[in-house]
Design a protein around this motif. Structure first.
Motif, PDB file in Angstrom:
ATOM      1  N   UNK A 156      28.202 -52.471  19.183  1.00 39.68           N
ATOM      2  CA  UNK A 156      27.497 -51.265  19.618  1.00 39.68           C
ATOM      3  C   UNK A 156      26.959 -50.498  18.419  1.00 39.68           C
ATOM      4  N   UNK A 157      27.790 -50.339  17.386  1.00 40.48           N
ATOM      5  CA  UNK A 157      27.367 -49.605  16.192  1.00 40.48           C
ATOM      6  C   UNK A 157      26.199 -50.297  15.504  1.00 40.48           C
ATOM      7  N   UNK A 158      26.258 -51.616  15.419  1.00 42.73           N
ATOM      8  CA  UNK A 158      25.171 -52.368  14.787  1.00 42.73           C
ATOM      9  C   UNK A 158      23.883 -52.210  15.585  1.00 42.73           C
ATOM     10  N   UNK A 159      23.959 -52.334  16.909  1.00 45.34           N
ATOM     11  CA  UNK A 159      22.754 -52.212  17.730  1.00 45.34           C
ATOM     12  C   UNK A 159      22.147 -50.810  17.605  1.00 45.34           C
ATOM     13  N   UNK A 160      22.981 -49.799  17.536  1.00 44.12           N
ATOM     14  CA  UNK A 160      22.456 -48.433  17.359  1.00 44.12           C
ATOM     15  C   UNK A 160      21.707 -48.330  16.034  1.00 44.12           C
ATOM     16  N   UNK A 161      22.283 -48.899  14.984  1.00 45.19           N
ATOM     17  CA  UNK A 161      21.644 -48.834  13.663  1.00 45.19           C
ATOM     18  C   UNK A 161      20.355 -49.650  13.616  1.00 45.19           C
ATOM     19  N   UNK A 162      20.300 -50.757  14.344  1.00 42.24           N
ATOM     20  CA  UNK A 162      19.065 -51.544  14.398  1.00 42.24           C
ATOM     21  C   UNK A 162      17.931 -50.718  15.001  1.00 42.24           C
ATOM     22  N   UNK A 163      18.241 -50.015  16.084  1.00 45.17           N
ATOM     23  CA  UNK A 163      17.216 -49.248  16.795  1.00 45.17           C
ATOM     24  C   UNK A 163      16.778 -48.032  15.997  1.00 45.17           C
ATOM     25  N   UNK A 164      17.746 -47.322  15.421  1.00 39.98           N
ATOM     26  CA  UNK A 164      17.422 -46.069  14.727  1.00 39.98           C
ATOM     27  C   UNK A 164      16.969 -46.274  13.287  1.00 39.98           C
ATOM     28  N   UNK A 165      17.016 -47.509  12.800  1.00 37.38           N
ATOM     29  CA  UNK A 165      16.498 -47.788  11.462  1.00 37.38           C
ATOM     30  C   UNK A 165      17.456 -47.475  10.338  1.00 37.38           C
ATOM     31  N   UNK A 166      18.756 -47.603  10.586  1.00 36.71           N
ATOM     32  CA  UNK A 166      19.742 -47.367   9.533  1.00 36.71           C
ATOM     33  C   UNK A 166      20.250 -48.667   8.922  1.00 36.71           C
TER      34      UNK A 166
END
Length: 483
Positions: free
Chosen positions: A360-370
């Motif tokens: 979940x954390x990785x997918x959030x970072x993929x979307x938000x550009x982190x």
């Protein structure tokens, strides 16, 4: 040695070693992460940009990216064959001038909230009308290469300051684009179900049983578990009058937050949980207790665990099988202990749960550009979307399109060799892709290895952050200050 000294130290050591014609980088004492070691090699060998990118691809890494503040300078350095020291002087100048501007860049998802409306806006801002990627990265790289002087390079930086990104924007774009297409189709199906429900209510009214009134909507809402929360819509679906107008439902849905955890769960579920379950758990699910395993499987797993050699001698086999049964018992006790932890300690249970939420954390970072999305995750996500929804020809994931996307992102194209790429190629071409999936899972588990998709995202990180950690920035010394 400090991290921020390592890159410079590596360039120095490699430069000395490369004077020896018999020196092999594979045998060098490489202290840097692999991609940075290739860049250090580029400076040490005075390689051209083309050769550096070729070496990166050969080693399975992404090519240099023109929309990175850091890597734009590297593209200039290698295309003009600057020495390491000369590049560092240039690097200091432009980083001092532009770093703050990069930090203040407008965010696509304010406060990290991801809504369908924001996701659509991001995709459209980075696309043409046909949702095709702009050639911005290629144009920027060409302009860097064509710069005749450092002055030209700084003019390029001035003109493109708003176009730089902390991550590889094109890979992020494709991930977000296909996520948008997936969610949009699911939501449109919900809107269609609402219209059908309204038609049924107008036709039959109170004659409909309560459970029949919104069954179409409720069924469609089950496909939207990646949105949070949808309680109001679920309650409305059961009403026979005073129902929420469709436009109001649309407004609610378009602005409801998308949960990356929900998207990851759909992705993981599609692959039967193989993204989150290691081979030790899978082998018991696939083959049951050790006693029920075929003899050849027992020996393969015993060898994989180090209990015996590949071809056990007399007496070794029986010892290995006995140790294998002990291992099974140990694994069972671990699972039971984990269950007890959940039962008696809610706080610890929450921590254990969170350990499994890294996807979940990785997918959030993929979307938000982190975080830069890695090649394997992008490929497996595209396969997921390809299989889950219908797409117009321009967006369909074929072998040709997959390779074009990979090339656009700076990734190597699919290779028909063994391993992950072979699995992807077979999955893409098969009329029964899930039989391909099961076949590869069985093979890997039978060899005592994790399937290719197990924590497939774990290789993803922010390339810009990595480069920043290992770069030594020479600051002007204050009087009396020592380096």
């Amino acid at each position: 040695m400090k991290k921020d000294d390592l890159f410079e130290e590596m360039v120095t050591n490699l430069t000395l070693n490369f004077m020896d014609e018999d020196f092999d980088i594979e045998n060098a004492n490489i202290l840097l992460p692999g991609r940075l070691a290739v860049l250090a090699e580029g400076f040490a060998r005075n390689l051209t940009l083309e050769k550096v990118n070729e070496r990166l691809e050969d080693e399975g890494y992404e090519t240099l990216y023109a929309r990175s503040f850091y890597e734009a300078g590297l593209i200039y350095a290698f295309s003009h064959q600057l020495s390491y020291d000369r590049w560092m002087e240039l690097y200091q100048k432009y980083m001092e001038k532009y770093t703050e501007q990069a930090k203040s860049k407008k965010q696509s998802f304010p406060k990290g909230k991801i809504t369908l409306k924001n996701l659509e806006k991001y995709v459209r801002e980075n696309s043409s009308e046909q949702l095709e990627t702009e050639m911005l990265t290629s144009f920027m790289e060409r302009e860097i290469i064509d710069s005749q002087s450092e002055e030209d390079f700084f003019h390029f930086m001035d003109r493109n300051a708003e176009n730089f990104s902390a991550v590889r924007e094109k890979a992020r774009y494709y991930f977000c684009k296909y996520l948008y297409l997936y969610i949009r189709q699911k939501i449109d199906s919900y809107y269609e179900s609402c219209e059908k429900s309204e038609a049924l209510l107008r036709q039959y009214g109170s004659a409909l049983e309560k459970e029949e009134r919104g069954y179409l909507e409720l069924h469609a809402l089950e496909e939207l578990n990646f949105l949070k929360p949808l309680t109001a819509l679920k309650k409305d679906a059961a009403k026979s009058r005073n129902r929420m107008p469709l436009e109001e439902k649309k407004e609610l849905v378009e602005n409801t937050a998308i949960t990356p955890g929900g998207v990851f769960d759909e992705f993981n579920y599609f692959y039967f949980g193989y993204v989150s379950v290691d081979w030790m758990e899978l082998i018991f699910e696939l083959y049951g207790s050790v006693e029920d395993w075929p003899d050849n499987l027992k020996l393969r797993i015993a060898h994989a665990l180090g209990y015996c050699s590949a071809h056990p001698v007399a007496g070794e086999e029986q010892k290995a099988l006995k140790r294998l049964k002990q291992w099974e018992q140990e694994e069972l006790e671990k699972e039971e202990e984990k269950d007890r932890e959940y039962e008696r300690d809610e706080k610890k249970a929450a921590k254990l749960y969170q350990r499994g939420r890294s996807g979940e954390d990785f997918f959030r970072d993929f979307i938000t550009g982190k975080r830069d999305i890695n090649r394997e995750t992008l490929i497996s996500f595209l396969l997921f979307v390809k299989t889950k929804i219908t797409m117009e020809d321009d967006n369909k994931i074929t072998m040709m399109r997959m390779n074009r996307i990979l090339s656009n992102c700076g990734f190597s194209q699919l290779s028909p060799g063994a391993g992950f790429d072979r699995f992807v190629i077979e999955f893409l071409r098969s009329q029964d892709p899930f039989s391909v999936l099961e076949s590869h899972v069985d093979k890997k588990v039978g060899e005592g290895e994790n399937f290719y998709l197990y924590k497939v995202y774990k290789g993803a990180y922010c390339h810009q952050d990595e480069l920043a950690k290992y770069l030594r920035i020479r600051k002007k010394e204050d009087p009396g200050e020592q380096d």
